[in-house]
Design an enzyme around this catalytic site. Sequence first.
Site, PDB file in Angstrom:
ATOM      1  N   LYS A   1      -4.447   2.835   8.316  1.00 39.45           N
ATOM      2  CA  LYS A   1      -3.103   3.292   7.937  1.00 39.45           C
ATOM      3  C   LYS A   1      -2.685   4.465   8.815  1.00 39.45           C
ATOM      4  CE  LYS A   1      -3.654   2.407   2.928  1.00 39.45           C
ATOM      5  NZ  LYS A   1      -2.495   1.562   2.616  1.00 39.45           N
ATOM      6  N   ARG A  32      -6.210  -7.290  -3.146  1.00 40.82           N
ATOM      7  CA  ARG A  32      -6.199  -8.686  -3.614  1.00 40.82           C
ATOM      8  C   ARG A  32      -7.561  -9.348  -3.401  1.00 40.82           C
ATOM      9  NH1 ARG A  32      -1.221  -9.817   0.238  1.00 40.82           N
ATOM     10  NH2 ARG A  32      -0.869  -7.706  -0.522  1.00 40.82           N
TER      11      ARG A  32
END
Length: 483
Positions: A265, A339
């Site tokens: 990130k 996920r």
Amino acid sequence: MKIISSSYVGPLHQLRTDALVVLIDNDTPLFTESKLDSMAKEVTKDVKDGILSSERVYSVPSGWKCGRVIFFCTSLQKNNASVEKIENTIAQSIAYCKSRGWLDVSILLNRDNENMPRFFDAAIMSQYSFVRYKSSSKKNTDKTLKINFIVEKKYSALLKERVEVVESVNLARNLVNEPANVADIDYMVNAAKKIAKDSKLKFTVLNKAELEKRGYNGLLTVGAGGHISPCMVTLEYIPAKPKNKDHICLLGKGIVFDSGGISIKPAADMWTMKGDMAGSAAVLCAMQAVVKRKPPVRISAIMCFAENLPDSKAARPGDIFTAANGKTVHVDNTDAEGRLVLSDGLFHAGKLGATHIADFATLTGACVVALGERIAGIMGNDDGWINKLLDASDATGERLWRLPLPQDYRTSLDTPVADINNVGGRWGGAINGGLFLQEFVPENTKWAHVDIAGPAFSQKKWGIYSEGATGFGVRLIYNLISN
Ligand SMILES: [Zn+2]
């Protein structure tokens, strides 16, 4: 600062307190004490004339034992104040008194109100702050703030209940606010173990070897770069006399720090990713609160813990693994890791025999783009189950907004090299996250996915929340199950 909450049902003039706080709006009923009534009428008139905008302090009426009476306006509009406005005014009134050194505050809540739980919550929750690492906060540790609610007698038990619920909310906030060098995987496992022991719940931890045996490769893939191995923790509550065959599984994403992994990130705001375990903190602490009520329904909480870091052992973009349900997953972006760990959690919920699943996860930035920082997205496969969560949302003020799961969007997760890609295209990222998870939901199971990436953490103070973790989800789950 220590906080004590109590309730008072005696006559007002005999109440000993530093400050008696009275909330008024245009609908203020007559007060039973005539002194208060005449003051309230004067204030109401000034509110209507626009002379008074926020608060007014009165000196003590003769014969009264309180230090002062303070009126706070909750509304200048014709309509009654909204619940949020009242919550915020309660928070504001306590802050006002505290800043003046009036540490024994009594709030008059003399009206029957279905939102009383929220008013109690607002008062107590607004006093939370995470300052344990600030040297200056140590000066205040011997002080006590007393919040006294003047209510009808029937609300005394409710206050006790809400104090317990808020304790769990604030524990969730502590877990999220603690930096990742403190609240690592081991710390979270120990926190869960302690709650299981104190609440007499069955506690299971699947360590790395167990995960390997079961083929829980989502968790193993995501946690490969962390120096502490990933794990799955389960707390189980089995009621003595179950009302039906329902088995509710609460599932939480527990990424103790999310750097994004190899798909790293940007640096700005990456520090907030210490809170990427807010979903697991919410289900853990909600479990703690709800089992105190001994609900007649079976409940399990599953938490998937991993740390997403770049490392020579970390998963790479392009890696392919086989998930527990046999589907092959292409890791297109290592930052779409939530996920992957939840895919194992969903599969495990099926193994436990879940009939209903609600997963809570700081899953996508896209959900924050869609709904802002204060509203969570909800998706799922069953209208009835989703509506139950939406009802709990209305009752608690922890806001949810339903997003669709259009099956034709599933093609955005297609990849030529595996059964499913872990990211979709540029658009509809929150929905793509939901569609990915849906592939791992056990058959014939009612499932709702709550994306709390927005409301779990706030960099600024807002409403009744101080900056940092909000504990979002704890009150929602508590309400869902206790009703
Ligand atoms: Zn991520």
